[in-house]
Scaffold this active site. Structure first.
Site: not given
Lengths: 235, 273, 307
Positions: C41, C250, C253, C275, C281
């Site tokens: 980080g 979605c 899908c 998606c 997808c």
């Protein structure tokens, strides 16, 4: 009796630096003792230094020399040499100042103003309220005013609020700067009674009263401050 | 004479309070050849309010910056009695520790609210910041504290989500005070807290400050050029001129029986302070 | 029938050093990366180089990828979740040419995935490296413009002002309105910008099996999250971090667990949600999942190359 105030060799000279350093000697060689239960009234003509001496006893004016000893708790504290915070502590517990002038505190109710010294000395809330109410009633202030801050009151009403505040819990040493000036006869009587009560309860009192009648009813002893006028200066 | 001044309720002024909260020892701040302040020494005890008066340029603001950790003195030291132990010199600490103290142990109320507030952040966010700084992570309690402090400084709590830029000068100053006091500091520095405010607004602020100082037992150092403010708020006074302390003592003593030529001039040039 | 997603090995352009950067530069970047991995980080400065595309187009990510890629790697590049947008295609083509590596659209087949603005839906696995393109690495920049000051704030964990920002959101909107670049606390120590990924993806960073590397070319910073590192999105105890949710799955899908993009389908206010991760997808459609609009005109517009 217990010595409450002992003044030793105090002198006070004002030096006005911005007026060519002119020196104004006001008091010299002040020595006095005030015991508990005594009421000493300072006398002498205007300008003799009564007010200056009273202020020196409160630690408000600084003497040029000498000592001002005040019994605080078990000890005699020299207000001249003490640190500022020690002087404040002496004022808080031992020294009371009563004048005719109220420095108005914005937006604090009259009742709270009078309760405040009691609370500061550790009196419980309910007890403080009871005593404050008694005191305000004794000073003939209408109950309708108690919840209001005193800045809108008349001069006489403000003065009585101030006295109520100052005498609700009389300090062991009371300094009185003409507290009865401009009071009507009824209220003047009340104040005289309060002062005498305080003395009877053991307070040591030093005061200035111009009113002859009041002076004679309050004083146990007179001190003429012209005795402290510096040599060579006409009073 | 301020005989009617409210006396502190707690025993904080008592002579047996063990040690000073703050001790300045010969604090000197020079800017090259120019003098900020020179050889200023004093101690401040818990619950005491010290006034510093003088004209602009007398060094009082410089002194305040040194005392509060904003500006490192050229020489001298500032000791602070932290509950965790005495810190002999706050400038000997690393910056992280000193900043931590500046956010928890004491606070600074700036003359210009813009220096003390985040103007783009709501009143609530301004008050909550010091809580979040110290690790508070509960939104509800941060908000509660903010509401409580708004009420305490007499700002309508309904304005919690307004930005300081929508507030009047007096409200901004009160918000600044709330922002500082929320984390429970023992000492507050104030630089001309009533500067630039209308007289009536000043009175209200002074009244609030007195009540807060008394109720919270705060120690405070208040810089002002206004002797009436000093008389009303402070126990002790230091008079500064050209960077040096020329006179100090009980506030009423200094104002009623000034000894130094400069103090006499200062007190003579105002109407009954 | 799913098209081939992994390309055959392309010939490498010998005019360039392997992966474009010279070896000394790659070593410099790798040193920065090692430090970044060692201090999760923490933003490590590095000597960002001129690249054959403008800064702001992923030069940080490209330099990181160039420093870690080897001839045996397989590279996937996504932009906003899609494998077939200009930026993704260009970068994939760039590495095919200068490194001669295999490229793929299949998340599971990739050893290195360079990304802008998304983390793939399919969980990453040990051995995979996710390289983020980062425009602004400093999460505190909006609050504090001084770099000297933000460095001190990181060094001292002085993150109160960050919470003031979250407080302001909740006070104003009732919830934290920040939806992307949502700040995270890495390994309990440094507050880090996850780059402009939607906050939906933040939980995927937590305890990920993959190595996550972040490159900011213009700002000249590199930072990292080693595998199996704790990553916590900043929040309040009584306003816990939440990801976005959609009212519908979605349209192609039927996935209810993925990040959806809104697509306008006509001028009459018609729209659908699909998606953002195109590979995910496609995989679901191949497995037989059918969304509400699959096979309609609107759906066909987005799945044309499958017909």
């Amino acid at each position: 009796m217990t010595t409450m105030i002992r003044v030793e060799g105090v002198a006070k000279t004002f030096v006005l630096h911005n007026q060519s350093g002119i020196r104004l000697p006001v008091l010299d060689n002040v020595s006095l003792v005030v015991d508990a239960g005594e009421a000493v009234v300072l006398s002498g003509p205007s300008g003799a230094g009564k007010s200056t001496l009273l202020r020196i006893l409160y630690g408000n004016y600084r003497p040029s020399s000498g000592r001002v000893l005040v019994r605080h708790g078990g000890n005699l504290v020299d207000l001249v040499a003490a640190a500022p915070r020690a002087v404040l502590e002496v004022r808080r517990r031992t020294l009371g100042w009563v004048s005719q002038f109220l420095r108005v505190i914005p937006r604090i109710s009259t009742l709270d103003l009078v309760r405040d010294p009691l609370l500061a000395r550790g009196v419980g809330d309910a007890e403080a309220t009871r005593r404050a109410r008694d005191m305000l009633a004794r000073m003939n202030l209408p109950e309708s005013l108690w919840r209001l801050p005193p800045q809108t009151f008349s001069g006489g009403e403000q003065q009585r609020v101030n006295i109520a505040r100052s005498l609700v819990d009389p300090a062991p040493v009371l300094l009185l700067d003409e507290p009865t000036a401009s009071l009507d006869a009824v209220n003047r009587e009340v104040v005289v009674g309060l002062v005498n009560d305080a003395r009877a309860n053991g307070s040591a009192i030093v005061g200035i009263f111009h009113d002859e009648a009041v002076r004679s009813r309050v004083a146990t002893r007179l001190i003429d401050v012209t005795a402290f006028t510096p040599k060579g200066i006409a009073a | 004479m301020s005989n009617a001044a409210l006396t502190p309720h707690s025993s904080l002024l008592s002579t047996h309070s063990p040690a000073p909260l703050l001790t300045a020892d010969r604090v000197t701040r020079l800017y090259g050849d120019r003098i900020g302040c020179v050889d200023v020494s004093f101690s401040l005890w818990p619950g005491e309010v010290l006034g510093v008066v003088g004209e602009s340029g007398s060094g009082k603001s410089t002194l305040l910056r040194c005392l509060s950790g904003l500006d490192r003195p050229t020489s001298g030291s500032v000791a602070f009695a932290d509950p965790a132990g005495l810190i002999p010199d706050i400038f000997a600490l690393d910056e992280q520790r000193r900043r931590g103290l500046m956010r928890t142990a004491w606070g600074i109320v700036h003359q210009n609210p813009r220096d003390g507030l985040r103007m783009a952040v709501s009143a609530g966010g301004n008050i909550g910041e010091r809580l979040m700084d110290r690790g508070d992570r509960h939104y509800g309690s941060i908000r509660e504290a903010a509401l409580e402090w708004l009420a305490r400084v007499e700002i309508d709590p309904a304005r919690i989500d307004d930005r300081p830029s929508q507030f009047s000068g007096g409200m901004q100053q009160r918000l600044q005070i709330a922002r500082v006091l929320v984390s429970g500091p023992r000492l507050v520095y104030m630089d001309e807290p009533t500067g630039g405010l209308d007289v009536s607004v000043q009175a209200r602020l002074l009244d609030l400050l007195r009540a807060l100082v008394r109720d919270l037992g705060l120690a405070a150092v208040i810089v002002t050029h206004d002797l009436a403010v000093a008389r009303l708020l402070t126990d002790r006074l230091m008079v500064m001129r050209n960077g040096r302390v020329v006179e100090e003592g009980l506030t009423d003593q200094v104002l009623d029986d000034p000894q130094h030529a400069y103090t006499q001039l200062l007190t003579a040039s105002v109407l009954a302070a | 029938m799913q098209k081939t997603v992994t390309s055959p090995l392309p010939p490498r352009d010998e005019a360039y050093n392997f992966a474009y950067l010279d070896e000394a530069t790659k070593r410099m970047v790798r040193r920065a990366l090692l430090k970044a991995v060692a201090v999760p980080g923490y933003q490590v400065p590095f000597g960002s180089r001129e690249m054959p595309l403008a800064r702001g187009w992923g030069t940080g990510g490209i330099q990181v990828t160039a420093a870690v890629i080897g001839p045996d790697d397989t590279l996937k590049v996504i932009d906003q979740g899609a494998d077939d947008t200009t930026n993704a295609v260009s970068i994939r083509r760039f590495f095919a040419r200068v490194a001669g590596v295999a490229t793929t659209e299949a998340t599971a087949d990739a050893t290195i995935i360079q990304t802008r603005h998304r983390i793939p839906e399919a969980p990453l696995e040990a051995g995979q490296i996710l390289v983020y393109q980062v425009p602004q690495p400093e999460p505190l920049r909006k609050l504090e413009s001084s770099e000297a000051e933000t460095r001190k704030m990181h060094a001292w964990g002085d993150y109160g002002p960050m919470y003031v920002r979250l407080y302001e959101d909740i006070a104003r909107f009732g919830h934290v309105a920040t939806t992307y670049s949502y700040p995270v606390l890495v390994n309990g120590r440094y507050v880090m910008s996850p780059s402009p990924i939607p906050k939906f993806d933040n939980p995927k960073m937590h305890m990920s099996a993959a190595l996550q590397l972040f490159g900011a070319g213009r700002e000249k910073r590199i930072y990292a999250i080693p595998p199996w590192t704790e990553v916590k999105s900043l929040d309040f105890e009584d306003h816990p971090f939440e990801v976005q949710k959609w009212d519908e799955p979605c349209a192609l899908c039927d996935a209810a667990d993925s990040y959806l993009d809104e697509v306008i389908t006509d001028d009459l206010g018609g729209r659908m949600f699909v998606c953002s991760d195109t590979h995910y997808c496609e995989g679901r459609r191949d497995a037989g999942h059918r969304g509400r609009l699959l096979g309609t005109d609107a759906g066909r517009a987005l799945t044309r190359n499958e017909e």
